[in-house]
Design a protein around this motif. Structure first.
Motif, PDB file in Angstrom:
ATOM      1  N   ASN A 267       0.815  -1.205   0.000  1.00  0.00           N
ATOM      2  CA  ASN A 267       0.000   0.000   0.000  1.00  0.00           C
ATOM      3  C   ASN A 267       0.850   1.257   0.000  1.00  0.00           C
ATOM      4  OD1 ASN A 267      -1.729   2.177   1.849  1.00  0.00           O
ATOM      5  ND2 ASN A 267      -2.937   1.074   0.324  1.00  0.00           N
ATOM      6  N   TRP A 268       2.050   1.157   0.593  1.00  0.00           N
ATOM      7  CA  TRP A 268       2.909   2.339   0.619  1.00  0.00           C
ATOM      8  C   TRP A 268       3.504   2.655  -0.744  1.00  0.00           C
ATOM      9  CZ3 TRP A 268       5.169   6.369   3.433  1.00  0.00           C
ATOM     10  CH2 TRP A 268       4.429   6.727   4.564  1.00  0.00           C
ATOM     11  N   PHE A 269       3.347   1.770  -1.707  1.00  0.00           N
ATOM     12  CA  PHE A 269       3.641   2.162  -3.087  1.00  0.00           C
ATOM     13  C   PHE A 269       2.753   3.350  -3.440  1.00  0.00           C
ATOM     14  CE2 PHE A 269       5.280  -2.087  -5.050  1.00  0.00           C
ATOM     15  CZ  PHE A 269       6.156  -2.240  -4.002  1.00  0.00           C
ATOM     16  N   GLY A 270       1.467   3.227  -3.084  1.00  0.00           N
ATOM     17  CA  GLY A 270       0.513   4.290  -3.370  1.00  0.00           C
ATOM     18  C   GLY A 270       0.735   5.524  -2.519  1.00  0.00           C
ATOM     19  N   ILE A 271       0.996   5.330  -1.213  1.00  0.00           N
ATOM     20  CA  ILE A 271       1.234   6.472  -0.322  1.00  0.00           C
ATOM     21  C   ILE A 271       2.453   7.270  -0.777  1.00  0.00           C
ATOM     22  CG2 ILE A 271       1.892   7.151   2.005  1.00  0.00           C
ATOM     23  CD1 ILE A 271      -0.943   6.312   1.978  1.00  0.00           C
ATOM     24  N   GLN A 272       3.536   6.564  -1.094  1.00  0.00           N
ATOM     25  CA  GLN A 272       4.767   7.239  -1.507  1.00  0.00           C
ATOM     26  C   GLN A 272       4.545   8.043  -2.783  1.00  0.00           C
ATOM     27  OE1 GLN A 272       7.422   7.494   0.179  1.00  0.00           O
ATOM     28  NE2 GLN A 272       9.050   8.117  -1.215  1.00  0.00           N
ATOM     29  N   VAL A 273       3.826   7.459  -3.729  1.00  0.00           N
ATOM     30  CA  VAL A 273       3.629   8.114  -5.019  1.00  0.00           C
ATOM     31  C   VAL A 273       2.630   9.259  -4.923  1.00  0.00           C
ATOM     32  CG1 VAL A 273       2.705   7.795  -7.357  1.00  0.00           C
ATOM     33  CG2 VAL A 273       4.305   6.117  -6.405  1.00  0.00           C
ATOM     34  N   PHE A 274       1.448   8.992  -4.353  1.00  0.00           N
ATOM     35  CA  PHE A 274       0.353   9.958  -4.443  1.00  0.00           C
ATOM     36  C   PHE A 274       0.261  10.937  -3.272  1.00  0.00           C
ATOM     37  CE2 PHE A 274      -1.268   6.296  -6.965  1.00  0.00           C
ATOM     38  CZ  PHE A 274      -1.240   6.928  -8.206  1.00  0.00           C
ATOM     39  N   GLY A 332      -7.288   2.360  -5.779  1.00  0.00           N
ATOM     40  CA  GLY A 332      -6.473   1.959  -6.927  1.00  0.00           C
ATOM     41  C   GLY A 332      -7.165   2.256  -8.249  1.00  0.00           C
ATOM     42  N   ILE A 333      -8.456   1.998  -8.290  1.00  0.00           N
ATOM     43  CA  ILE A 333      -9.234   2.258  -9.507  1.00  0.00           C
ATOM     44  C   ILE A 333      -9.296   3.759  -9.791  1.00  0.00           C
ATOM     45  CG2 ILE A 333     -11.542   2.120 -10.525  1.00  0.00           C
ATOM     46  CD1 ILE A 333     -11.909  -0.527  -8.929  1.00  0.00           C
ATOM     47  N   LEU A 334      -9.571   4.562  -8.766  1.00  0.00           N
ATOM     48  CA  LEU A 334      -9.713   6.010  -8.944  1.00  0.00           C
ATOM     49  C   LEU A 334      -8.403   6.671  -9.369  1.00  0.00           C
ATOM     50  CD1 LEU A 334     -12.020   6.644  -5.881  1.00  0.00           C
ATOM     51  CD2 LEU A 334     -12.611   7.163  -8.257  1.00  0.00           C
ATOM     52  N   PHE A 335      -7.284   6.235  -8.808  1.00  0.00           N
ATOM     53  CA  PHE A 335      -6.002   6.801  -9.216  1.00  0.00           C
ATOM     54  C   PHE A 335      -5.643   6.392 -10.652  1.00  0.00           C
ATOM     55  CE2 PHE A 335      -4.781   7.435  -4.610  1.00  0.00           C
ATOM     56  CZ  PHE A 335      -4.706   8.821  -4.712  1.00  0.00           C
ATOM     57  N   GLY A 419       2.100   3.121  -8.202  1.00  0.00           N
ATOM     58  CA  GLY A 419       1.172   3.645  -7.200  1.00  0.00           C
ATOM     59  C   GLY A 419      -0.231   3.082  -7.282  1.00  0.00           C
ATOM     60  N   ALA A 420      -0.865   3.186  -8.448  1.00  0.00           N
ATOM     61  CA  ALA A 420      -2.262   2.759  -8.573  1.00  0.00           C
ATOM     62  C   ALA A 420      -2.395   1.240  -8.446  1.00  0.00           C
ATOM     63  CB  ALA A 420      -2.834   3.235  -9.904  1.00  0.00           C
ATOM     64  N   LEU A 421      -1.526   0.503  -9.140  1.00  0.00           N
ATOM     65  CA  LEU A 421      -1.594  -0.959  -9.069  1.00  0.00           C
ATOM     66  C   LEU A 421      -1.256  -1.459  -7.671  1.00  0.00           C
ATOM     67  CD1 LEU A 421      -2.004  -3.673 -10.451  1.00  0.00           C
ATOM     68  CD2 LEU A 421       0.402  -3.594 -11.183  1.00  0.00           C
ATOM     69  N   GLY A 422      -0.236  -0.850  -7.045  1.00  0.00           N
ATOM     70  CA  GLY A 422       0.129  -1.262  -5.691  1.00  0.00           C
ATOM     71  C   GLY A 422      -1.003  -1.049  -4.706  1.00  0.00           C
ATOM     72  N   THR A 423      -1.692   0.081  -4.824  1.00  0.00           N
ATOM     73  CA  THR A 423      -2.829   0.359  -3.934  1.00  0.00           C
ATOM     74  C   THR A 423      -3.917  -0.691  -4.104  1.00  0.00           C
ATOM     75  OG1 THR A 423      -2.378   2.730  -4.043  1.00  0.00           O
ATOM     76  CG2 THR A 423      -4.573   2.075  -3.318  1.00  0.00           C
ATOM     77  N   PHE A 424      -4.241  -1.036  -5.341  1.00  0.00           N
ATOM     78  CA  PHE A 424      -5.276  -2.037  -5.608  1.00  0.00           C
ATOM     79  C   PHE A 424      -4.887  -3.397  -5.026  1.00  0.00           C
ATOM     80  CE2 PHE A 424      -7.506  -5.232  -8.104  1.00  0.00           C
ATOM     81  CZ  PHE A 424      -8.798  -4.732  -8.156  1.00  0.00           C
ATOM     82  N   LEU A 425      -3.641  -3.822  -5.222  1.00  0.00           N
ATOM     83  CA  LEU A 425      -3.185  -5.119  -4.715  1.00  0.00           C
ATOM     84  C   LEU A 425      -3.228  -5.180  -3.186  1.00  0.00           C
ATOM     85  CD1 LEU A 425      -0.156  -5.921  -7.071  1.00  0.00           C
ATOM     86  CD2 LEU A 425      -2.443  -6.959  -7.088  1.00  0.00           C
ATOM     87  N   SER A 426      -2.949  -4.046  -2.530  1.00  0.00           N
ATOM     88  CA  SER A 426      -2.993  -4.042  -1.064  1.00  0.00           C
ATOM     89  C   SER A 426      -4.408  -4.313  -0.564  1.00  0.00           C
ATOM     90  CB  SER A 426      -2.479  -2.707  -0.514  1.00  0.00           C
ATOM     91  OG  SER A 426      -3.335  -1.635  -0.851  1.00  0.00           O
ATOM     92  N   GLY A 427      -5.409  -3.841  -1.302  1.00  0.00           N
ATOM     93  CA  GLY A 427      -6.791  -4.126  -0.939  1.00  0.00           C
ATOM     94  C   GLY A 427      -7.118  -5.604  -1.052  1.00  0.00           C
ATOM     95  N   VAL A 428      -6.607  -6.228  -2.095  1.00  0.00           N
ATOM     96  CA  VAL A 428      -6.804  -7.673  -2.265  1.00  0.00           C
ATOM     97  C   VAL A 428      -6.174  -8.437  -1.106  1.00  0.00           C
ATOM     98  CG1 VAL A 428      -6.287  -9.664  -3.729  1.00  0.00           C
ATOM     99  CG2 VAL A 428      -6.913  -7.477  -4.783  1.00  0.00           C
ATOM    100  N   LEU A 429      -4.965  -8.045  -0.715  1.00  0.00           N
ATOM    101  CA  LEU A 429      -4.249  -8.721   0.372  1.00  0.00           C
ATOM    102  C   LEU A 429      -5.003  -8.638   1.699  1.00  0.00           C
ATOM    103  CD1 LEU A 429      -0.592  -7.561  -0.397  1.00  0.00           C
ATOM    104  CD2 LEU A 429      -1.432  -9.925  -0.429  1.00  0.00           C
ATOM    105  N   MET A 430      -5.669  -7.516   1.961  1.00  0.00           N
ATOM    106  CA  MET A 430      -6.344  -7.327   3.245  1.00  0.00           C
ATOM    107  C   MET A 430      -7.416  -8.353   3.522  1.00  0.00           C
ATOM    108  SD  MET A 430      -5.193  -5.135   5.359  1.00  0.00           S
ATOM    109  CE  MET A 430      -6.615  -5.287   6.439  1.00  0.00           C
ATOM    110  N   PHE A 431      -7.998  -8.924   2.489  1.00  0.00           N
ATOM    111  CA  PHE A 431      -9.042  -9.935   2.699  1.00  0.00           C
ATOM    112  C   PHE A 431      -8.489 -11.220   3.330  1.00  0.00           C
ATOM    113  CE2 PHE A 431     -11.439  -7.490  -0.563  1.00  0.00           C
ATOM    114  CZ  PHE A 431     -12.591  -7.265   0.179  1.00  0.00           C
TER     115      PHE A 431
END
Length: 441
Positions: A267-274, A332-335, A419-431
């Motif tokens: 998820n920090w791929f997204g935090i770092q980028v965005f 991830g989708i919105l970014f 950033g966007a792909l990393g954020t989306f993948l982190s959501g998948v992992l949380m499940f």
């Protein structure tokens, strides 16, 4: 040995934490986190201006940011065991004081070597959220303030909302003062609020859970092992074979340590980028002027703060794990849409704002959820360990982005892939994480 809770009914209750003390702790935790973020984000926000001073191109600036993340990770990782040893109150003072030193010394940096070393101290400020999660989780469990106790997830979201507010203040601060005092002056001025908050944190009371832990440690050190065991049992606690870092990789804690750790990194791929490099994404990726990017980020982070409140409320109502996962998927989708189909100021601001809403908002639920994953003796270690994994995420993201830029990719394509792909993948992992109900079982 350390202790863990059991399902057995305790015969002795922990002391209650007063209403006034609870509210003071909540306000100071909010201020401490806000200005820790303020210092942390100043570096990313001012990076384009610092690059002009030192003559760095986009690839070199990304490399410097990555080196700073390495130093930050080392410091942040060390904080958990320290706070489990010295206490939550002293931990708050330590992390905010580190923020003050980081800000002041950054103003005097002559170049890369000094900058990387001193910005590593921002790891103390970044660890403030782990200390907050540990401290507030404990005092909310025994507070006399029933309003906070019943809505502790929502209340904690207001505290954790210090991230977007810290970003907003940093960006607004730069917009106003950069033309007047330069980037060095912006860092220096950030020193003063952190010092004031560190002094105010001296008025905090230690959590009853940690005070009990200190009492048991003292008894065992004096050879009163049987008496300490009896006292622990009266509070519904039993011995664990190990504590600290070892404990978070055992028993009920293991699964969430692994899952949440990986989710934090990605998820920090997204935090770092965005978030951290938001000005760079907007200027290099969407062609916005530096001044325009500052104004956009003020609006974007104001919307992001609402994301904290929403996810804090939703986490109490629908379960923290599911709320976190769904939020990151949507982000991830919105970014992705921001970087690919958005054209014009309005479209970019709207999509970027809601991407931030669902990227950072879930942390209001995540930090409190992390506190629920661990027992008192390793709670700060567990939360700080996971929190520190943000920096390996930032490092990996920085390495990938730097290599992509060096090979000819644009900032827009790098932000999309990392950033966007990393954020989306982190959501998948949380499940894959355990829910709060199974944690209690």
């Amino acid at each position: 040995m350390s202790l863990e809770s059991t399902a057995n009914a305790a015969t002795t209750a922990l002391p209650r934490f007063g209403i006034k003390d609870t509210r003071r702790a909540t306000v100071l935790a909010f201020l401490a986190w806000t200005f820790a973020v303020y210092d942390y984000i100043l570096f990313g926000t001012l990076l384009p201006e610092m690059s002009k001073t030192f003559g760095w191109d986009a690839s070199k600036a990304s490399f410097v940011s990555t080196l700073v993340s390495v130093g930050t990770a080392v410091v942040a990782l060390a904080i958990g065991p320290v706070v489990d040893w010295i206490g939550r109150r002293r931990g708050m003072i330590l992390t905010v004081a580190g923020t003050a030193v980081s800000s002041a010394a950054s103003a005097a940096t002559p170049g890369i070597g000094f900058l990387v070393g001193i910005r590593a101290l921002s790891g103390l400020g970044l660890s403030e959220q782990a200390v907050n999660a540990t401290y507030l989780n404990e005092i909310y469990a025994v507070t006399e303030d029933e309003k906070i106790k019943k809505r502790r997830g929502l209340v904690y979201s207001l505290v954790q909302g210090g991230w977007p507010l810290g970003v907003l203040i940093a960006v607004a601060f730069v917009a106003v003062f950069l033309p007047l005092v330069g980037w060095r002056g912006c860092f220096l001025l950030a020193f003063f609020p952190a010092v004031i908050i560190a002094l105010l944190c001296r008025k905090l009371k230690e959590s009853p859970q940690f005070e009990l832990e200190l009492t048991l440690r003292k008894m065992r050190k004096q050879g009163q092992v049987a008496e300490a065991d009896a006292m622990a049992a009266s509070y519904g606690l039993v011995k664990q074979e190990s504590g600290g870092l070892v404990a978070i990789f055992q028993g009920k804690a293991l699964r969430n340590t692994l899952v949440l750790g990986l989710a934090w990194i990605v998820n920090w791929f997204g935090i770092q980028v965005f978030s951290v490099l938001g000005t760079t994404v907007l200027t290099e990726g969407k062609g916005v002027s530096f001044t325009g990017s500052l104004l956009m980020l003020i609006v974007i982070n104001a919307v992001g703060y609402l994301g904290y409140i929403f996810h804090g409320w939703a986490g109490d109502r629908f379960g923290r794990r599911n709320v976190i996962a769904v939020g990151w998927l949507l982000s991830g989708i919105l970014f992705s849409l921001t970087l690919t189909v958005a054209h014009g100021t309005f479209a970019v601001v709207v999509l970027y704002s809601f991407g931030m809403f669902f990227l950072i908002g879930p942390y209001a639920a995540l930090l409190f959820y992390m506190g629920e994953c661990y027992e008192t003796q390793c709670r700060a270690t567990g939360t700080a360990f996971l929190n520190a994994l943000s920096q390996p995420g930032a490092i990996v993201a920085g390495v990938i982005v730097t290599s992509m830029l060096a090979s000819g990719h644009t900032w827009g394509s790098a932000a999309l892939i990392v950033g966007a792909l990393g954020t989306f993948l982190s959501g998948v992992l949380m499940f894959a994480a355990r829910t709060a109900e199974t944690l209690k079982g």
